[in-house]
Scaffold this active site. Sequence first.
Site, PDB file in Angstrom:
ATOM      1  N   GLU A  61      -4.517   7.450  -5.004  1.00  0.00           N
ATOM      2  CA  GLU A  61      -4.338   6.716  -6.542  1.00  0.00           C
ATOM      3  C   GLU A  61      -5.645   7.399  -7.233  1.00  0.00           C
ATOM      4  OE1 GLU A  61      -4.223   2.261  -6.000  1.00  0.00           O
ATOM      5  OE2 GLU A  61      -2.172   2.473  -5.036  1.00  0.00           O
ATOM      6  N   HIS A  81      -1.389  -0.021  -9.816  1.00  0.00           N
ATOM      7  CA  HIS A  81      -1.995  -1.069  -8.755  1.00  0.00           C
ATOM      8  C   HIS A  81      -2.289  -2.102  -9.394  1.00  0.00           C
ATOM      9  CE1 HIS A  81      -3.862  -0.997  -4.437  1.00  0.00           C
ATOM     10  NE2 HIS A  81      -3.709  -2.293  -4.974  1.00  0.00           N
ATOM     11  N   ARG A  89       0.836  -1.168  -0.007  1.00  0.00           N
ATOM     12  CA  ARG A  89       0.038   0.032   0.096  1.00  0.00           C
ATOM     13  C   ARG A  89       0.822   1.312   0.071  1.00  0.00           C
ATOM     14  NH1 ARG A  89      -3.438  -2.846  -1.411  1.00  0.00           N
ATOM     15  NH2 ARG A  89      -5.579  -3.154  -0.607  1.00  0.00           N
TER      16      ARG A  89
HETATM   17  C1  GLV Z   1      -5.028  -5.390  -3.744  1.00  0.00           C
HETATM   18  O1  GLV Z   1      -4.427  -4.420  -3.372  1.00  0.00           O
HETATM   19  C2  GLV Z   1      -5.696  -6.118  -2.735  1.00  0.00           C
HETATM   20  O2  GLV Z   1      -5.818  -5.704  -1.445  1.00  0.00           O
HETATM   21  O3  GLV Z   1      -6.224  -6.739  -3.045  1.00  0.00           O
END
Ligand code: GLV
Length: 334
Positions: free
Chosen positions: A274, A293, A245
């Site tokens: 983001e 991401h 994260r």
């Molecule tokens: C992706 O970042 C998730 O948490 O699945």
Amino acid sequence: MPQNRPRAFISGALPGRALAGGSVLDPLREVADCHVWEGQGSPGEGALREALHESEGLLCLLTDRVDRALIEACPRLRVISSCSVGVDHIDLGAASERGIVVGNTPGVLTDATADLAFGLLLAAARRLVEGDRFVREGHWRAERRWYPSMFLGADLSGKTLGVLGLGPIGRAVARRAAGFGMRVVGWTRSMREVEGVETLALPEVLAQSDFVSVHVALAEETRGLIGEKAIAAMKPTAILINTARGGIVDEAALAEALASGALFAAALDVFADEPLAPESPLRDLPNVVLAPHMGSATHRTREAMARMAVENLRAGLLGEPLAACVNPEVIQRS
Ligand code: GLV
């Protein structure tokens, strides 16, 4: 049609089919009236609040902010199922206080995310994105066809990888590193032993590692974990990889270190905000690999996540145990 079926709101279209064929939502449709958000992008606070006011169940994505105010505004909500492993977008304290069970999708995305972390590590070490740009932008010309100092990067074999967070994804990255002949050191808040990983204190991991890959969850204790001090503890030749994260890394401190040469490179799939802001200094640095991401973004993985999120919500609405629940104390209490 049975009366009093619970209502479930699904905040975005989900990929894939049910294991038995048909729509991935079919198992949920058997037990609940499903309403799928069909607007552009994510529903946003107002639309979520409106959709959830009458709903017992929510299947959400990591882009949905499920905060205390929203939870308090949804009197009927009993189950939240996130199509993600990370649940930092959900106020777990507020959910638990209200007796709302929260599910997530661990396990099914471990390999895909570890693959991407390793791909980013290789891309940054071997300057793949810089090389790609060099070719596309027409800089690869006859007079600069090949020379011994062209695009020199970092070796992997014999180097040390530091893994921060030794949950399933961190351990999967450690296994990949062993295949590349790397030594693996790691840090986890519990300091537990993990096969193939030398567990060390955080400052030691940072000081000894040639690559540092972040795999802790975002929580109050890990927010800003990789800040100015942690970056200063790393080798100037080190490469930082973050697929966990964004909030775990101080982006301003990182950008400064990368620009000044205090750190060799970084590869980032996640950001504090983001999408990454157009004015982020990270965009202008040649020694940063950026990704939007996409750690779990494979067909198989995203379909498995969708199925698991659907099953979690179905189980919660039926009052059954969830395959993966992040606040099991709520069920034990009831
Ligand atoms: C992706 O970042 C998730 O948490 O699945």
